[in-house]
Design a protein around this motif. Structure first.
Motif, short mmCIF file in Angstrom:
data_model
loop_
_atom_site.label_atom_id
_atom_site.label_comp_id
_atom_site.label_asym_id
_atom_site.label_seq_id
_atom_site.Cartn_x
_atom_site.Cartn_y
_atom_site.Cartn_z
N LEU A 124 -8.47 0.05 -34.72
CA LEU A 124 -8.96 0.53 -33.52
C LEU A 124 -10.29 -0.65 -33.24
N HIS A 125 -11.10 -1.02 -34.12
CA HIS A 125 -12.09 -1.85 -33.72
C HIS A 125 -11.84 -3.33 -34.35
N GLN A 174 -16.67 -4.83 -25.36
CA GLN A 174 -15.53 -5.45 -25.22
C GLN A 174 -14.27 -4.33 -25.07
N ALA A 175 -13.20 -4.58 -24.39
CA ALA A 175 -12.21 -3.47 -24.14
C ALA A 175 -11.55 -3.25 -25.44
N MET A 176 -11.16 -2.09 -25.55
CA MET A 176 -10.40 -1.50 -26.86
C MET A 176 -8.99 -2.28 -26.76
N PRO A 177 -8.77 -2.52 -28.07
CA PRO A 177 -7.17 -3.18 -28.08
C PRO A 177 -6.29 -2.02 -27.72
N SER A 178 -5.52 -2.36 -26.45
CA SER A 178 -4.44 -1.41 -25.80
C SER A 178 -3.54 -0.99 -26.67
N ASP A 179 -2.85 -1.84 -27.31
CA ASP A 179 -1.73 -1.74 -28.18
C ASP A 179 -2.18 -0.80 -29.21
N ALA A 184 -2.10 4.53 -31.94
CA ALA A 184 -2.73 5.35 -32.48
C ALA A 184 -2.54 7.00 -31.80
N GLN A 185 -2.57 6.87 -30.49
CA GLN A 185 -2.33 8.28 -29.51
C GLN A 185 -0.89 8.45 -30.02
#
Length: 256
Positions: A124-125, A174-179, A184-185
């Motif tokens: 996630l990071h 910075q934007a979180m990685p969308s993929d 994860a969700q």
């Protein structure tokens, strides 16, 4: 080992053995036992080498040089880190088919070192073991960047497009990685057991995942040295060292 801890370990073993789809969710606490410093312990070296916000990194070549200096200083502190009991335990869970993947807030790559493939680790990071170009996305290895940085005093540009290179971590702002967030969700919503190992559960949006799993009907287990804000929501909370707790589980019970 007290009777109360014995009963907690028995409850954890039962939940693990009964689960069909388990998810491991890890934070800094799983890696501190491997020698990787966390952010919040008083005197943490991260306080002397604070990560630089994304917008500041983009805005100034001088700031980028300082960001890389701090990056390499921190890398040197835990260069010899190896996967611990917690990493190996989760790798065993994945290889057994009980856990499709591990969701991690960590950037140290120790889950991959424990034997998991990149597809089996949802970061996630981001990941601090390599860099990427902010323009074209090309991966760059750190050894080459560091060699030129130490020789010339500045990080090199991307060898393909000349763009800015940055450690492949998610910086503040910075934007979180969308993929990764989507995976994860999806995994959180598919599980019947959500196992938190070594996270303080204060960094969002990652920290929202345990509550999402709980609301969707999964059992929530938190193993951490310190209390978390989600302890009251959890079905089971065990406070202590991850390695010793999971060692005890591995020695006493088998999962069929």
């Amino acid at each position: 080992m007290t009777e109360s801890l014995d009963s907690l370990l028995a409850a954890l073993a039962r939940l693990l053995s009964e689960s069909r789809v388990a998810v491991g969710f890890t934070g800094a606490g799983i890696s501190t036992e491997s020698g990787v410093p966390d952010f919040r312990t008083p005197g943490s070296p991260w306080m002397q080498n604070k990560p630089i916000p994304y917008e500041a990194f983009l805005a100034s070549a001088e700031v980028r040089r300082e960001a890389w200096r701090r990056k390499f200083a921190m890398d040197d502190l835990y260069r010899g880190a190896r996967p611990g009991v917690g990493h190996r335990f989760l790798a065993t869970m994945v290889s057994s088919g009980r856990m499709p993947a591990v969701i991690t807030q960590n950037i140290d790559g120790l889950h991959q070192q424990s034997g998991l493939s990149p597809e089996e680790v949802i970061e996630l990071h981001g990941n601090g073991t390599y860099a990427t170009c902010l323009s074209c996305g090309t991966r760059h290895e750190l050894d080459g960047i560091r060699s030129l940085f130490e020789t010339e005093g500045s990080p090199p540009p991307c060898r393909h497009c000349g763009g800015i290179l940055k450690s492949a971590t998610v910086s503040f702002g910075q934007a979180m990685p969308s993929d990764a967030m989507r995976r994860a969700q999806d995994l959180t919503l598919s599980c019947d057991l959500f196992l938190v190992l070594g996270s303080s559960l204060v960094v969002y949006p990652a920290a929202a995942l345990p509550s999402l799993a709980k609301r969707n009907g999964a059992s929530l287990v938190i193993v951490n040295r310190e209390p978390t804000k989600l302890d009251a929501e959890a079905d089971l909370v065990i406070r202590g060292e991850i390695g010793s707790i999971l060692d005890a589980i591995s020695l006493k019970w088998q999962y069929n």
